[in-house]
Design a protein around this motif. Structure first.
Motif, PDB file in Angstrom:
ATOM      1  N   GLN A 306      -4.115   5.888  10.453  1.00  0.00           N
ATOM      2  CA  GLN A 306      -4.030   5.089  11.678  1.00  0.00           C
ATOM      3  C   GLN A 306      -3.892   3.611  11.347  1.00  0.00           C
ATOM      4  O   GLN A 306      -3.112   2.890  11.975  1.00  0.00           O
ATOM      5  CB  GLN A 306      -5.274   5.324  12.535  1.00  0.00           C
ATOM      6  N   GLY A 307      -4.651   3.167  10.352  1.00  0.00           N
ATOM      7  CA  GLY A 307      -4.568   1.765   9.959  1.00  0.00           C
ATOM      8  C   GLY A 307      -3.243   1.426   9.318  1.00  0.00           C
ATOM      9  O   GLY A 307      -2.641   0.381   9.604  1.00  0.00           O
ATOM     10  N   VAL A 308      -2.746   2.285   8.453  1.00  0.00           N
ATOM     11  CA  VAL A 308      -1.486   2.041   7.758  1.00  0.00           C
ATOM     12  C   VAL A 308      -0.326   2.001   8.743  1.00  0.00           C
ATOM     13  O   VAL A 308       0.613   1.205   8.603  1.00  0.00           O
ATOM     14  CB  VAL A 308      -1.258   3.120   6.681  1.00  0.00           C
ATOM     15  N   ALA A 309      -0.373   2.851   9.771  1.00  0.00           N
ATOM     16  CA  ALA A 309       0.714   2.901  10.750  1.00  0.00           C
ATOM     17  C   ALA A 309       0.869   1.587  11.508  1.00  0.00           C
ATOM     18  O   ALA A 309       1.952   1.278  12.014  1.00  0.00           O
ATOM     19  CB  ALA A 309       0.470   4.046  11.738  1.00  0.00           C
ATOM     20  N   ARG A 310      -0.182   0.801  11.583  1.00  0.00           N
ATOM     21  CA  ARG A 310      -0.129  -0.469  12.305  1.00  0.00           C
ATOM     22  C   ARG A 310       0.366  -1.621  11.434  1.00  0.00           C
ATOM     23  O   ARG A 310       0.576  -2.729  11.921  1.00  0.00           O
ATOM     24  CB  ARG A 310      -1.512  -0.811  12.868  1.00  0.00           C
ATOM     25  N   LEU A 311       0.544  -1.377  10.140  1.00  0.00           N
ATOM     26  CA  LEU A 311       0.958  -2.432   9.230  1.00  0.00           C
ATOM     27  C   LEU A 311       2.470  -2.576   9.183  1.00  0.00           C
ATOM     28  O   LEU A 311       3.217  -1.631   9.458  1.00  0.00           O
ATOM     29  CB  LEU A 311       0.446  -2.132   7.817  1.00  0.00           C
ATOM     30  N   THR A 312       2.926  -3.758   8.812  1.00  0.00           N
ATOM     31  CA  THR A 312       4.343  -3.952   8.544  1.00  0.00           C
ATOM     32  C   THR A 312       4.681  -3.376   7.169  1.00  0.00           C
ATOM     33  O   THR A 312       3.786  -3.065   6.364  1.00  0.00           O
ATOM     34  CB  THR A 312       4.692  -5.449   8.564  1.00  0.00           C
ATOM     35  N   SER A 313       5.973  -3.269   6.888  1.00  0.00           N
ATOM     36  CA  SER A 313       6.396  -2.739   5.585  1.00  0.00           C
ATOM     37  C   SER A 313       5.861  -3.597   4.447  1.00  0.00           C
ATOM     38  O   SER A 313       5.432  -3.074   3.405  1.00  0.00           O
ATOM     39  CB  SER A 313       7.929  -2.668   5.513  1.00  0.00           C
ATOM     40  N   ALA A 314       5.846  -4.897   4.638  1.00  0.00           N
ATOM     41  CA  ALA A 314       5.350  -5.791   3.591  1.00  0.00           C
ATOM     42  C   ALA A 314       3.844  -5.585   3.399  1.00  0.00           C
ATOM     43  O   ALA A 314       3.335  -5.581   2.261  1.00  0.00           O
ATOM     44  CB  ALA A 314       5.643  -7.245   3.934  1.00  0.00           C
ATOM     45  N   GLU A 315       3.109  -5.419   4.503  1.00  0.00           N
ATOM     46  CA  GLU A 315       1.666  -5.230   4.409  1.00  0.00           C
ATOM     47  C   GLU A 315       1.296  -3.887   3.792  1.00  0.00           C
ATOM     48  O   GLU A 315       0.239  -3.752   3.166  1.00  0.00           O
ATOM     49  CB  GLU A 315       1.036  -5.352   5.800  1.00  0.00           C
ATOM     50  N   GLN A 316       2.167  -2.884   3.974  1.00  0.00           N
ATOM     51  CA  GLN A 316       1.885  -1.576   3.378  1.00  0.00           C
ATOM     52  C   GLN A 316       1.942  -1.636   1.857  1.00  0.00           C
ATOM     53  O   GLN A 316       1.296  -0.854   1.179  1.00  0.00           O
ATOM     54  CB  GLN A 316       2.899  -0.552   3.909  1.00  0.00           C
ATOM     55  N   ALA A 317       2.731  -2.568   1.321  1.00  0.00           N
ATOM     56  CA  ALA A 317       2.766  -2.858  -0.123  1.00  0.00           C
ATOM     57  C   ALA A 317       3.061  -1.614  -0.946  1.00  0.00           C
ATOM     58  O   ALA A 317       2.433  -1.358  -1.977  1.00  0.00           O
ATOM     59  CB  ALA A 317       1.428  -3.480  -0.565  1.00  0.00           C
ATOM     60  N   TRP A 318       4.035  -0.856  -0.507  1.00  0.00           N
ATOM     61  CA  TRP A 318       4.392   0.346  -1.267  1.00  0.00           C
ATOM     62  C   TRP A 318       5.453   0.079  -2.347  1.00  0.00           C
ATOM     63  O   TRP A 318       5.748   0.954  -3.150  1.00  0.00           O
ATOM     64  CB  TRP A 318       4.916   1.425  -0.309  1.00  0.00           C
ATOM     65  N   GLN A 319       6.066  -1.104  -2.306  1.00  0.00           N
ATOM     66  CA  GLN A 319       7.098  -1.401  -3.281  1.00  0.00           C
ATOM     67  C   GLN A 319       6.447  -1.714  -4.636  1.00  0.00           C
ATOM     68  O   GLN A 319       5.304  -2.141  -4.695  1.00  0.00           O
ATOM     69  CB  GLN A 319       7.977  -2.572  -2.814  1.00  0.00           C
TER      70      GLN A 319
END
Length: 320
Positions: A306-319
């Protein structure tokens, strides 16, 4: 517990620049004894909570005046539907009445931080001396073989005098709540290490291809979680006041998965002999699965999602 607290001294507070050093100590104690880390982590968590919610040290001074030596603390925050503690304001402090479940170390600690409900129905936190009138430590509420050494029984209060700690709701709303939750991951990680070391030592003596494969997956998962813990510690130290919920849920999920993987790999690779003839290893196999159930499993993963879904792509930091 008293020997541990005396030998190790005060740990660095989480978020104060040495969070990884704090977690390394927790992992080392967990590697020594799983029941011991449950009790010791509770004491260190209570000290961190008091530093955050009682920065002037009033409660610590009161606790030290009640015992000889250093107070030994616990944190009893479980609130199952069949065990409730209520608090009523008094001229000085509050009076607690009710039953508290899952009270680890109740027979040995000197003081505890206890969650309760105040007269407005709000969840709050109180500090209580276990020698205070109206306190009764039962022998009820625990029947498991695993973690039996923690003595996690029910404790009953009957108008027991206590001191409020922070404002209502402060226990869970403070930044340190999730710092403490992440520290549990270090405990789970450390508790799995003796099993991995036993497996590695067995393969060093006499290699077997399938057991080597189990050792390989053990090595991978331990390194993955260790990396996450190091990153989490740096992130917490970089911004002590930031919301660390997602960070804590992530490292907890990783450490739980690692411990379960190591339990499975060691069991399959070593066979029954070590668990029948090595008392310490057998006790760890009984203790660790119970300790891991401090996790909320899929509920924690759903909360993280739920928390991750609210983040932007940059905030998810998956790169990378």
């Amino acid at each position: 517990m008293r020997a541990l607290v005396s030998a190790v001294g005060d740990l660095p507070l989480p978020g104060a620049g040495c969070t990884l050093a704090r977690w390394r100590v927790l992992a080392e104690v967990a590697a020594l004894d799983v029941a011991a880390i449950k009790l010791y982590e509770g004491h260190t968590d209570a000290v961190a909570i008091l530093a955050e919610l009682d920065p002037q040290g009033r409660i610590d001074r009161m606790a030290r005046a009640q015992v000889q030596g250093v107070p030994i603390w616990a944190v009893w925050a479980a609130q199952p539907p069949d065990a409730r503690v209520d608090g009523v304001a008094r001229a000085e402090g509050i009076a607690l009445t009710g039953r508290k479940a899952w009270c680890s170390g109740a027979a040995w600690v000197t003081h505890a931080l206890v969650t309760y409900f105040n007269e407005a129905g709000e969840a709050a936190l109180a500090a209580v001396c276990l020698q205070a009138p109206g306190t009764r430590v039962t022998d009820e509420g625990w029947h498991a073989v695993g973690m039996a050494g923690t003595g996690s029984v029910d404790v009953c209060f009957d108008a027991t005098p206590a001191w409020p700690v922070g404002a209502p709701g402060a226990y869970v709303s403070r930044p340190g709540f999730w710092h403490g939750g992440a520290g549990i991951a270090a405990c789970w990680y450390g508790a799995a290490l003796p099993l991995a070391r036993t497996l590695a030592a067995a393969q060093a003596r006499r290699a077997e291809p399938h057991a080597q494969a189990h050792l390989g997956r053990t090595d991978v998962t331990l390194h993955q979680t260790a990396g996450l813990l190091r990153t989490a510690a740096r992130t917490i130290d970089a911004d002590r006041g930031a919301d660390a919920q997602a960070l804590a849920l992530r490292v907890r999920a990783a450490a739980e998965a690692t411990a379960l993987t190591v339990l499975d790999a060691a069991g399959k690779a070593l066979g029954p002999a070590p668990f029948c003839r090595d008392a310490a290893l057998a006790r760890r196999y009984a203790d660790l699965p119970v300790f891991l159930r401090q996790s909320h499993a899929e509920r924690d993963l759903a909360q993280l999602g739920q928390g991750v879904a609210r983040l932007t792509s940059a905030e998810q930091a998956w790169q990378l």
